[in-house]
Design a protein around this motif. Structure first.
Motif, PDB file in Angstrom:
ATOM      1  N   GLY A 221     -15.520 -22.244  25.618  1.00 34.60           N
ATOM      2  CA  GLY A 221     -14.656 -21.472  26.499  1.00 34.60           C
ATOM      3  C   GLY A 221     -15.071 -21.457  27.955  1.00 34.60           C
ATOM      4  O   GLY A 221     -14.519 -20.687  28.752  1.00 34.60           O
ATOM      5  N   TYR A 222     -16.040 -22.294  28.325  1.00 33.34           N
ATOM      6  CA  TYR A 222     -16.432 -22.357  29.725  1.00 33.34           C
ATOM      7  C   TYR A 222     -15.329 -23.004  30.556  1.00 33.34           C
ATOM      8  O   TYR A 222     -14.574 -23.849  30.067  1.00 33.34           O
ATOM      9  CB  TYR A 222     -17.742 -23.127  29.876  1.00 33.34           C
ATOM     10  N   ALA A 223     -15.251 -22.594  31.818  1.00 33.63           N
ATOM     11  CA  ALA A 223     -14.175 -23.052  32.695  1.00 33.63           C
ATOM     12  C   ALA A 223     -14.388 -24.471  33.186  1.00 33.63           C
ATOM     13  O   ALA A 223     -13.435 -25.170  33.535  1.00 33.63           O
ATOM     14  CB  ALA A 223     -14.057 -22.114  33.907  1.00 33.63           C
ATOM     15  N   GLY A 224     -15.629 -24.900  33.262  1.00 35.63           N
ATOM     16  CA  GLY A 224     -15.950 -26.228  33.752  1.00 35.63           C
ATOM     17  C   GLY A 224     -17.425 -26.497  33.501  1.00 35.63           C
ATOM     18  O   GLY A 224     -18.147 -25.654  32.956  1.00 35.63           O
TER      19      GLY A 224
ATOM     20  N   VAL B  27     -16.247 -19.152  34.940  1.00 35.26           N
ATOM     21  CA  VAL B  27     -17.623 -19.218  34.457  1.00 35.26           C
ATOM     22  C   VAL B  27     -17.870 -20.630  33.947  1.00 35.26           C
ATOM     23  O   VAL B  27     -17.270 -21.051  32.961  1.00 35.26           O
ATOM     24  CB  VAL B  27     -17.893 -18.195  33.325  1.00 35.26           C
ATOM     25  N   ASN B  28     -18.726 -21.356  34.644  1.00 35.75           N
ATOM     26  CA  ASN B  28     -18.992 -22.751  34.321  1.00 35.75           C
ATOM     27  C   ASN B  28     -20.357 -22.895  33.658  1.00 35.75           C
ATOM     28  O   ASN B  28     -21.141 -21.946  33.630  1.00 35.75           O
ATOM     29  CB  ASN B  28     -18.913 -23.586  35.596  1.00 35.75           C
ATOM     30  N   LEU B  29     -20.639 -24.078  33.137  1.00 36.86           N
ATOM     31  CA  LEU B  29     -21.881 -24.281  32.405  1.00 36.86           C
ATOM     32  C   LEU B  29     -22.621 -25.505  32.925  1.00 36.86           C
ATOM     33  O   LEU B  29     -22.048 -26.600  33.029  1.00 36.86           O
ATOM     34  CB  LEU B  29     -21.595 -24.465  30.908  1.00 36.86           C
ATOM     35  N   GLN B  30     -23.899 -25.320  33.255  1.00 36.94           N
ATOM     36  CA  GLN B  30     -24.779 -26.436  33.580  1.00 36.94           C
ATOM     37  C   GLN B  30     -25.166 -27.140  32.277  1.00 36.94           C
ATOM     38  O   GLN B  30     -25.712 -26.525  31.357  1.00 36.94           O
ATOM     39  CB  GLN B  30     -26.010 -25.916  34.314  1.00 36.94           C
ATOM     40  N   ILE B  31     -24.839 -28.423  32.201  1.00 38.34           N
ATOM     41  CA  ILE B  31     -25.060 -29.190  30.978  1.00 38.34           C
ATOM     42  C   ILE B  31     -26.521 -29.161  30.528  1.00 38.34           C
ATOM     43  O   ILE B  31     -26.836 -29.205  29.328  1.00 38.34           O
ATOM     44  CB  ILE B  31     -24.578 -30.644  31.188  1.00 38.34           C
ATOM     45  N   TYR B  32     -27.428 -29.055  31.478  1.00 35.13           N
ATOM     46  CA  TYR B  32     -28.860 -28.949  31.177  1.00 35.13           C
ATOM     47  C   TYR B  32     -29.152 -27.809  30.204  1.00 35.13           C
ATOM     48  O   TYR B  32     -30.138 -27.855  29.455  1.00 35.13           O
ATOM     49  CB  TYR B  32     -29.605 -28.728  32.498  1.00 35.13           C
ATOM     50  N   SER B  33     -28.296 -26.784  30.201  1.00 36.43           N
ATOM     51  CA  SER B  33     -28.534 -25.584  29.404  1.00 36.43           C
ATOM     52  C   SER B  33     -28.569 -25.846  27.906  1.00 36.43           C
ATOM     53  O   SER B  33     -29.094 -25.025  27.147  1.00 36.43           O
ATOM     54  CB  SER B  33     -27.444 -24.535  29.703  1.00 36.43           C
TER      55      SER B  33
END
Length: 297
Positions: free
Chosen positions: A43-46, A17-23
């Protein structure tokens, strides 16, 4: 640069589960590099990068990724900047670059965009990067009996171009993301996990040959824009679409099953949040998004 074995092992350990930095939004107070570190803390994977890295030395970004213990799995880069950014992104270890949006409103313009993506895909392949496209609602506007996004898919080389389906915007447009993924098996390498709670229809897109249209606001005595009440209400209604993950109209288990079944490899799952909910700060919302996904998917 991340080794391929490290890249895959980190994602596996942290459930992909990754995260868009825009979020993180525009007013969270964190710098671009701090957002990367915070994604790791949550705890995001990338992370999926936005072009806020402009002017930042690549080594500084690499160092932040190492500190966070996560890779930069992908990036959103405007069509006009992809070619020049490829060496930089390759240095960061990015493997997938999606154009986040583009103006096009006919089948013919969709074919023109497809040609651009094919050209960039050939260039990116030299860096071990795949090029793609990310949808909003306008890509589901219909011309000549097909969605505009269908025209793009049909005219791009599957060996060079793959797609990132934003399920929140797709469902808001009135499209069932599960059915759409199944209809385009083998073309979708990434999923944007964006919760949505209502259908608003597809926005009518602009032509790629028309001057860009941006809202123009008068400024107050301090130089700040004066937001008209009707525009503010429209934005507030759009923000209400962003409910907690798992509480909207998207069937995420079905999305994951459909996406995993059609892609020969591991699909990228990227949380993207447009707004907070329930009066909570954005970081809290992103932590809750991740917790729900880890527990339910």
């Amino acid at each position: 640069m991340w080794t391929e074995s490290f890249y895959w092992s980190i994602r596996y350990i942290l459930n992909n589960v990754n995260l868009q930095i825009y979020s993180f939004g525009f007013d969270c107070g964190l710098s671009f590099l701090d957002k990367i570190r915070k994604a790791g803390e949550l705890g995001y994977a990338g992370v999926e990068l936005v072009r806020d890295y402009e002017g930042i030395p690549a080594q500084d970004v690499v160092n932040a990724l190492k500190e966070a213990g996560i890779p930069a799995v992908s990036a959103h880069v405007g069509l006009d900047f992809i070619e020049q950014d490829l060496p930089y992104l390759a240095e960061l270890g990015v493997k997938y670059v999606a154009c986040p949006m583009a103006a096009f409103n006919t089948a013919e313009e969709a074919k023109e965009l497809a040609a651009d993506l094919n050209r960039l895909g050939k260039l990116a392949k030299e860096y071990g990067i795949t090029i793609g496209y990310h949808n909003h609602t306008g890509e589901f506007y219909v011309d000549q009996g097909k969605y505009l996004l269908d025209w793009v898919m049909e005219n791009t080389d599957p060996q060079l171009v793959a797609f990132e389906i934003d399920c929140g915007w797709a469902s808001a447009a009135g499209v069932n993301p599960v059915e759409y993924i199944q209809q385009h098996a083998g073309r979708i390498c990434a999923i944007h996990v964006k919760e949505n709670n209502a259908v608003i229809g597809a926005d009518k897109p602009q032509s790629r040959h028309a001057p860009a249209q941006h809202p123009k606001f008068e400024l107050d005595e301090d130089g700040k824009p004066i937001i008209p009440p009707e525009f503010k209400r429209m934005m507030e209604e759009r923000e209400k679409l962003n409910v907690p993950t798992g509480t909207g109209i998207v069937d995420w288990k079905a999305v994951k099953a459909a996406a995993d079944a059609q892609w020969d490899g591991e699909v990228l799952y990227v949380v993207e949040r447009e707004a907070s909910y329930g009066g909570k700060d954005r970081v809290t919302c992103l932590a809750e998004d991740l917790a729900w996904l880890k527990e339910n998917l």
